[in-house]
Design an enzyme around this catalytic site. Structure first.
Site, PDB file in Angstrom:
ATOM      1  N   ALA A 386      -1.497  10.866  13.133  1.00 57.02           N
ATOM      2  CA  ALA A 386      -1.035  12.246  12.969  1.00 57.02           C
ATOM      3  C   ALA A 386      -2.197  13.167  12.630  1.00 57.02           C
ATOM      4  CB  ALA A 386       0.024  12.321  11.860  1.00 57.02           C
ATOM      5  N   CYS A 387      -2.395  14.177  13.471  1.00 64.57           N
ATOM      6  CA  CYS A 387      -3.369  15.219  13.161  1.00 64.57           C
ATOM      7  C   CYS A 387      -2.638  16.553  13.136  1.00 64.57           C
ATOM      8  CB  CYS A 387      -4.529  15.241  14.156  1.00 64.57           C
ATOM      9  SG  CYS A 387      -4.078  15.715  15.828  1.00 64.57           S
ATOM     10  N   ASP A 388      -3.364  17.624  12.971  1.00 66.51           N
ATOM     11  CA  ASP A 388      -2.729  18.924  12.769  1.00 66.51           C
ATOM     12  C   ASP A 388      -1.823  19.298  13.942  1.00 66.51           C
ATOM     13  OD1 ASP A 388      -2.060  21.234  11.548  1.00 66.51           O
ATOM     14  OD2 ASP A 388      -4.007  22.198  11.700  1.00 66.51           O
TER      15      ASP A 388
END
Length: 469
Positions: A386-388
């Site tokens: 999960a990234c931005d």
């Protein structure tokens, strides 16, 4: 004073992250529209009057409604997304221009309204009437917000968009458009690249492309040339791990389109922002002089995506602008790196990356933390990166871990990537960056959270695989 400045910067960055989060998950729809436009409009590669009828409804209705739904969903899940889409319909209906800005306003607003309505009714609904109240409350308040959007918001947004577009056109006609990179390049390093590209330049570009078939606005932020020049300068004249890692960063940046990869290299030596600005200005000057433009937004900012969206009469101008931007930024960056090579400073990419993470953490109000978990293979069925925005660094991490699992003979564990606010509920383990850990915990309440400093660092994944074994 410093606290106020820091707070203001953090607020701006959070807003930028939120705006880009509405657009990035829907980039596939933008690309579909861009390809249909490039192929079938009268000036396209394969003009087709019948199929070109898809272009106008997609840009006026489909794309704004997707953005509005996504904005509402970010605020209040699927229910917020539905009401956000209803609210967005109010600014879409009757508008003469694509209502991206209106969608970015009304989508989250619709989600916020229904969230507050549900909080008001919480614990007050008689047993057996929950579905009835939920459906009617969404319909009634969604309708009211849509009427508000149609009567009040749409005229204001239309006037603002037309004024902004007129101003941009005047600046372009005066030949001053290249100077806009004085603001774009520093803003990119502050992680506002997606907000600038998809929140400001893309709506302007869509409007211009609808009128003339292409737009220079799609090129202003997506141009990979300036970043490529800086990475090339590090490859030849850098030192330490910055020099060693720059060639790999070139592939990720120029071919993969992940521009964030070169931000730490500028943070190591902030004066290099001058190289990015110089390269951007010179590239934009070439675009203006050759009347170059793209038919639709290029995302991610890969040279392949840029060339795919290039108008049929703009290949020379686009390639020339990218090349000039690369050469100019390379020359300026080389001079800077050579001049500072013997000043006793030790360039440390890890320190710059830590600085970058600190800036992101500061902007999101999160504290960096290190989470280490011990899990057994039987407990892990799905791993999520999960990234931005869920489209860049997390995808790279997913690819690395998939290969590592395959090499270790572990084939029955799924690996996906997503935005930190949309982690699948069935996720057992979540890899995320330190500054996003609090948001990850809110999104995936039951998953084990493992924080990493750099998604490209395989050592963390090897440690995790050893735990599974």
């Amino acid at each position: 004073m410093e606290t106020n400045k820091s707070s203001l910067k953090g607020s701006v960055q959070r807003l930028g992250s939120f705006l880009s989060g509405m657009v990035l998950p829907n980039i596939g729809a933008f690309i579909a529209w861009g390809l249909i436009t490039a192929l079938f409009i009268p000036t396209g590669w394969m003009p087709n009057e019948y199929l070109s009828k898809l272009v106008d409804p997609m840009i006026k209705y489909l794309l704004p409604l997707l953005i509005g739904y996504t904005g509402g969903k970010m605020v209040y899940g699927h229910r917020g997304g539905v009401v956000g889409a209803i609210a967005t319909a109010g600014v879409v209906i009757g508008a003469s221009i694509p209502m991206f800005l209106g969608a970015m306003i009304m989508g989250p607003f619709g989600g916020y309204v229904i969230k507050k309505v549900d909080q008001l009714f919480e614990g007050k609904i008689p047993t057996g009437f929950e579905m009835l109240v939920n459906n009617f409350s969404a319909g009634i308040f969604g309708g009211l917000v849509s009427i508000l959007a149609y009567t009040c918001i749409e005229p204001v947004v239309t006037a603002f968009s037309n004024g902004l577009g007129s101003l941009a056109t005047v600046v372009t006609n005066m030949g001053l458009l290249p100077l806009i990179d004085i603001f774009i390049e520093p803003a990119k390093i502050l992680f506002l690249n997606n907000a600038i590209n998809h929140g400001i330049l893309t709506p302007l570009g869509v409007q211009q492309a609808q009128e003339v078939g292409k737009s220079i606005f799609f090129l202003l932020e997506a141009n990979p040339g300036p970043g490529l020049g800086i990475l090339l300068a590090y490859t030849l004249f850098g030192k330490g791990n910055a020099k060693q890692s720059a060639p790999g960063a070139i592939i990720i940046h120029f071919l993969g389109g992940i521009h964030e990869i070169y931000f730490p290299y500028i943070l190591m030596k902030p004066v290099l922002i001058l190289a990015a600005i110089a390269g951007g200005i010179c590239a934009d000057l070439v675009f203006v002089l050759t009347h170059a433009g793209l038919r639709a937004a290029a995302s991610p900012g890969s040279i392949f995506a840029v060339l795919t969206m290039t108008a049929s009469d703009s290949y020379l101008g686009v390639l020339g602008g990218v090349a000039v931007g690369t050469i100019v930024s390379f020359l300026v960056a080389s001079v800077i790196l050579k001049a500072s090579k013997d000043n006793g400073e030790e360039e440390n990419l890890e320190e710059a990356q830590a600085k970058m993470k600190g800036m992101k953490a500061e902007s999101k109000g999160a504290k960096a933390s290190e989470t280490v978990v011990n899990v057994s293979k039987a407990d892990v069925k799905l791993i999520v990166f999960a990234c931005d925005a869920g489209m860049g660094s997390s995808a790279m991490g997913e690819s690395i871990l998939k290969k590592a699992l395959k090499d270790a003979g572990i084939t029955d564990v799924g690996v996906k990537h997503s935005s930190v606010d949309s982690i699948p509920q069935e996720a057992d383990v979540v890899f995320t960056q330190e500054n996003l850990v609090e948001r990850a915990r809110k999104s995936a309440k039951t998953a084990n959270i493992i924080t990493v400093k750099n998604f490209l660092d395989r050592s963390k994944y090897d440690e995790f695989i050893n735990t599974l074994k």
